[in-house]
Design an enzyme around this catalytic site. Structure first.
Site, short mmCIF file in Angstrom:
data_model
loop_
_atom_site.label_atom_id
_atom_site.label_comp_id
_atom_site.label_asym_id
_atom_site.label_seq_id
_atom_site.Cartn_x
_atom_site.Cartn_y
_atom_site.Cartn_z
N HIS A 105 -3.56 -5.05 0.44
CA HIS A 105 -2.99 -5.62 1.66
C HIS A 105 -3.08 -7.14 1.62
CE1 HIS A 105 -2.40 -1.94 4.06
NE2 HIS A 105 -3.38 -1.48 3.31
N GLU A 152 -1.61 -9.27 3.33
CA GLU A 152 -1.46 -9.92 4.65
C GLU A 152 -2.79 -10.37 5.24
OE1 GLU A 152 -0.91 -6.74 3.96
OE2 GLU A 152 -1.40 -5.38 5.61
N CYS A 156 0.84 -1.20 0.00
CA CYS A 156 0.00 0.00 0.00
C CYS A 156 0.88 1.25 0.00
CB CYS A 156 -0.97 -0.07 1.17
SG CYS A 156 -2.44 0.90 0.87
N1 GLN Z 1 -1.89 6.69 3.00
C1 GLN Z 1 -2.02 5.96 1.78
C2 GLN Z 1 -3.40 6.11 1.18
O1 GLN Z 1 -4.32 6.50 1.85
C3 GLN Z 1 -1.71 4.48 1.99
C4 GLN Z 1 -2.69 3.79 2.87
C5 GLN Z 1 -2.22 2.44 3.35
O2 GLN Z 1 -1.03 2.15 3.30
N2 GLN Z 1 -3.11 1.63 3.85
O3 GLN Z 1 -3.60 5.81 0.03
#
Ligand code: GLN
Length: 561
Positions: free
Chosen positions: A520, A522, A383
């Site tokens: 994500h 995970e 992310c």
């Molecule tokens: N801050 C970034 C966004 O909002 C990444 C978010 C995250 O890593 N879950 O896109």
């Protein structure tokens, strides 16, 4: 008919109620029962989405896009039933629903009160969580009540489940209470008084536990168990020790050996085949017999609280099991990484930049991605980790000086990462949820599918389609995709619906393993098969280590995995 097991906690928090609930569910599942788990959180936030990871630990995301308590992660790792939005609710959600009903006039002019309106609503939510009356209905729903007995805020939950047990009738519900039995060094004794008091508190409310799970640093000796039984009115066989264990995957075996599942099945009149915990025993064997160790640098912000990266830690460990290595994770505070100190990353077998929000420490994360790219260290960006890898590539390779995400620099000359609304064409070609002032519910959340480009590392891992869960606001700006592609960045997956960037990677002839993913992964890793992306990442870390040893010793060494 669905039967219910209510799990409460006493004395102190953080005793492992989530793991205890998940373990009981796992044993019941091994007896052939269809189970699910529900978590009730007593706080007033509508969901944990807006809470700081320092306060709450990780926010777990379900396939259907709910931001939930991290215990749902344990549930999904321990049983096969997938969690949904309905498997976790908070006092905030209960009150929101009650107030909406009140405004609609559903209560027909009555005075709206905690009893019966709030408590009825809680029971309704519990039944919904167990999917009662639907094709997904389960045999046993394990309902974990957050907080500690005696807290003002969990009282309505306890009252609601007491009423629910009464309505269900005998042998359709059971109560399991998790308690703490401290060892007082100066006295050289285990103390049962806190347990006597917490059960007294339960009985005052009208709940008599059927089993007590006694958390202690050791097995509760016979004498103390007898004393606990006598004072709490719980039969002796219901007083079960839950000693500290070195891996959470031992807990199902520990509870089963002491007959917890037998006791619950007796109480609920469930006639099933005996439990079969072979897969858990095999798992523990694997955990205890690694053939090597890899050392991963996790470069993040919430490094002081390992609960913030719960699923990620688990996913890395699962991938370790698959590769027969122990995965040692060093949390490196990204604020400590500068051009002068980034060399500290050289000692690691792989670098991971996890998800995150906000500007703090961002240049350190970008520096970590640069180090991994330049020194050919395996890199996984999740992310935010994918976004920083893209920013780094834009600045250093694509010649886009000052490139950034508008999250960190709203005036950047090259917003390679931005909100969709900031780069959407006037004709609105990209259609997705737009930003609103409401902090909750503005993110891309939950499972979405993407097509994977053939010939890429991502394709080797996922095949043609990847479906993973999301939790973010910002996206790789489509307007820069061509420039980045031309300068060599591989965009290996785009979402099926909006064609948003899902995976970026370096060509495999340029770097052995470098990948950033907008999702994500995970959240979908289990101890049984690990997760293909993490399995591949840890394999790359093993190879990196073997190569480093080879070049240090001058003679070829066998890779650990
Ligand atoms: N801050 C970034 C966004 O909002 C990444 C978010 C995250 O890593 N879950 O896109």
């Amino acid at each position: 008919m669905t039967k219910f097991v209510f799990v409460t906690g006493g004395v102190v928090s953080s005793l492992g109620k989530g793991i205890a609930s998940a373990s009981l569910a796992a044993i019941l599942e091994s007896r052939g029962l269809k189970v699910t788990l529900i978590k009730l959180d007593p706080y007033i936030n509508v969901d944990p989405g807006t809470m700081s990871p320092f306060q709450h630990g990780e926010v777990f995301v379900t396939d259907d896009g709910a931001e939930t308590d991290l215990d749902l992660g344990h549930y999904e790792r321990f049983v096969t039933t997938r969690m949904r939005k309905a498997n976790n609710f908070t006092t905030g959600q209960i009150y929101k629903s009650v107030l909406e009903k009140e405004r609609r006039g559903d209560y027909l002019g009555k005075t709206v009160q905690v009893i019966p309106h709030v408590t009825n609503e809680i029971q309704e939510f519990v039944r919904r969580g167990a999917a009662v009356g639907t094709p997904n209905e389960v045999d046993v729903a394990i309902v974990e009540i957050g907080g500690t007995v005696g807290d003002i805020e969990s009282l309505p939950f306890l009252e609601a489940v007491r009423q629910m047990a009464l309505k269900l009738g005998p042998n359709n519900s059971a109560f399991v209470h998790l308690t703490y039995v401290p060892f007082i060094k100066a006295a050289g004794e285990l103390k049962t008084k806190p347990t006597q008091h917490t059960v007294q508190k339960m009985r005052e409310i009208g709940i008599q536990p059927d089993a007590l799970l006694c958390r202690a640093d050791r097995i509760i000796p016979e004498d103390e168990a007898e004393k606990i039984s006598l004072f709490t009115n719980v039969p002796k066989w219901g007083v079960i020790s839950m000693p500290d264990v070195d891996t959470i995957y031992k807990v199902p075996r520990v509870l089963h050996e002491q007959g917890l599942d037998g006791l619950i099945c007796d109480k609920l009149r469930l006639n099933t085949p005996p439990a079969n915990l072979k897969r858990w025993d095999d798992l523990v064997y694997e955990v205890e017999h690694p053939k090597g160790e890899v050392n991963i640098a996790m470069v993040g912000k919430y490094v002081d609280l390992s609960d913030s990266y719960k699923s990620l830690n688990e996913a890395l460990r699962h991938a370790g099991l698959k590769n027969h290595v122990h995965v040692k994770i060093d949390y490196v505070d990204s604020e400590t990484i500068t051009p002068d100190t980034v060399g500290q990353l050289a000692k690691y077998d792989a670098i991971l930049v996890p998800g995150g929000f906000g500007k703090r420490g961002i240049e350190g994360k970008i520096g970590a991605a640069r180090f991994a790219r330049e020194h050919k260290v395996p890199y996984l960006g999740i992310c935010l980790g994918m976004q920083v890898a893209t920013i780094e590539y834009a600045r250093d390779i694509a010649g886009l000086a000052g490139a950034n995400s508008t999250e960190f620099d709203p005036h950047t000359p090259h917003p390679v990462i931005a909100l969709i609304t900031e780069w959407q064409d006037a004709d609105g070609t990209i259609k997705t949820r737009t930003e609103t002032s409401d902090l909750g519910g503005t993110m891309r959340l939950g499972a979405q599918s993407s097509d994977v480009a053939p010939g890429t590392l991502a394709h080797k891992i996922y095949g043609d389609v990847v479906t993973e869960r999301h939790r973010h606001r910002y996206e790789a700006n489509v307007k820069y995709l061509d420039t980045l592609r031309k300068s060599g960045l591989v965009i290996s997956a785009l979402t099926q619906r909006e064609h948003l960037t899902e995976i970026v990677e370096l060509p495999q002839d340029v770097h052995p393993w470098f990948m950033g993913v907008q999702f994500h992964p995970e959240f979908k890793s289990t101890p049984w098969d690990g997760h293909p992306l993490f399995n591949s990442f840890i394999h790359a870390a093993c190879e990196h280590q073997a190569n480093a040893q080879k070049s240090a010793s001058g003679k070829p060494l066998k890779a650990v995995a």
